[in-house]
Scaffold this motif. Sequence first.
Motif, PDB file in Angstrom:
ATOM      1  N   GLU A  17       0.842  -1.197   0.000  1.00 11.25           N
ATOM      2  CA  GLU A  17       0.000   0.000   0.000  1.00 11.25           C
ATOM      3  C   GLU A  17       0.874   1.243   0.000  1.00 11.25           C
ATOM      4  N   CYS A  18       0.552   2.200  -0.862  1.00 12.08           N
ATOM      5  CA  CYS A  18       1.285   3.461  -0.891  1.00 12.08           C
ATOM      6  C   CYS A  18       0.826   4.304   0.291  1.00 12.08           C
ATOM      7  N   VAL A  19       1.738   4.509   1.250  1.00 14.78           N
ATOM      8  CA  VAL A  19       1.417   5.229   2.482  1.00 14.78           C
ATOM      9  C   VAL A  19       1.651   6.726   2.311  1.00 14.78           C
ATOM     10  N   GLU A  20       2.700   7.078   1.546  1.00 17.02           N
ATOM     11  CA  GLU A  20       3.002   8.484   1.285  1.00 17.02           C
ATOM     12  C   GLU A  20       3.304   8.662  -0.189  1.00 17.02           C
ATOM     13  N   ASN A  21       2.890   9.805  -0.724  1.00 19.63           N
ATOM     14  CA  ASN A  21       3.089  10.113  -2.127  1.00 19.63           C
ATOM     15  C   ASN A  21       3.188  11.630  -2.227  1.00 19.63           C
ATOM     16  N   PHE A  22       4.401  12.156  -2.485  1.00 24.11           N
ATOM     17  CA  PHE A  22       4.547  13.605  -2.570  1.00 24.11           C
ATOM     18  C   PHE A  22       5.664  13.970  -3.528  1.00 24.11           C
ATOM     19  N   GLU A  23       5.661  15.236  -3.910  1.00 18.07           N
ATOM     20  CA  GLU A  23       6.697  15.786  -4.773  1.00 18.07           C
ATOM     21  C   GLU A  23       7.600  16.650  -3.895  1.00 18.07           C
ATOM     22  N   PRO A  24       8.850  16.221  -3.648  1.00 26.30           N
ATOM     23  CA  PRO A  24       9.737  16.991  -2.775  1.00 26.30           C
ATOM     24  C   PRO A  24       9.825  18.459  -3.213  1.00 26.30           C
ATOM     25  N   GLY A  25       9.761  19.344  -2.224  1.00 27.28           N
ATOM     26  CA  GLY A  25       9.870  20.766  -2.484  1.00 27.28           C
ATOM     27  C   GLY A  25       8.556  21.432  -2.858  1.00 27.28           C
ATOM     28  N   MET A  26       7.517  20.663  -3.064  1.00 30.99           N
ATOM     29  CA  MET A  26       6.221  21.217  -3.450  1.00 30.99           C
ATOM     30  C   MET A  26       5.280  21.078  -2.256  1.00 30.99           C
ATOM     31  N   ALA A  27       5.192  22.141  -1.470  1.00 30.85           N
ATOM     32  CA  ALA A  27       4.453  22.089  -0.205  1.00 30.85           C
ATOM     33  C   ALA A  27       3.005  21.640  -0.365  1.00 30.85           C
TER      34      ALA A  27
END
Length: 112
Positions: A17-27
């Motif tokens: 399961e994908c627990v976290e999904n983000f684009e670094p530096g993009m608040a």
Amino acid sequence: MLSTDGLQVFQYWRDGECVENFEPGMAHTRPGRTPSWWDRVEAALAAHEGEDAGPAPVVALLLDHLGIALDDDALAGPWPTLTLAEDDAPSTPRGDTYAGEGPVPPQPPRTA
């Protein structure tokens, strides 16, 4: 850490399961849950601010977390590879796109 066409995405998976999904530096893509990998990734990138380090600080963070060291000998040696049988080829894309709204969340596997 995924990187393609100028987009870098960090995903943390646990038990399929994908627990976290983000684009670094993009608040605006920062996960709402805490504790999160977001703070660690941002700190690793900030330590190399002004350098053209790309995703290397994040890769180093992950390797350190996993207890893996890639020295010059390891980098110069053979790397394990995997060949998929033709019937194991990835399915056609699902049509998800990046529309400037942050990373596209992973989709659950399709069932037949």
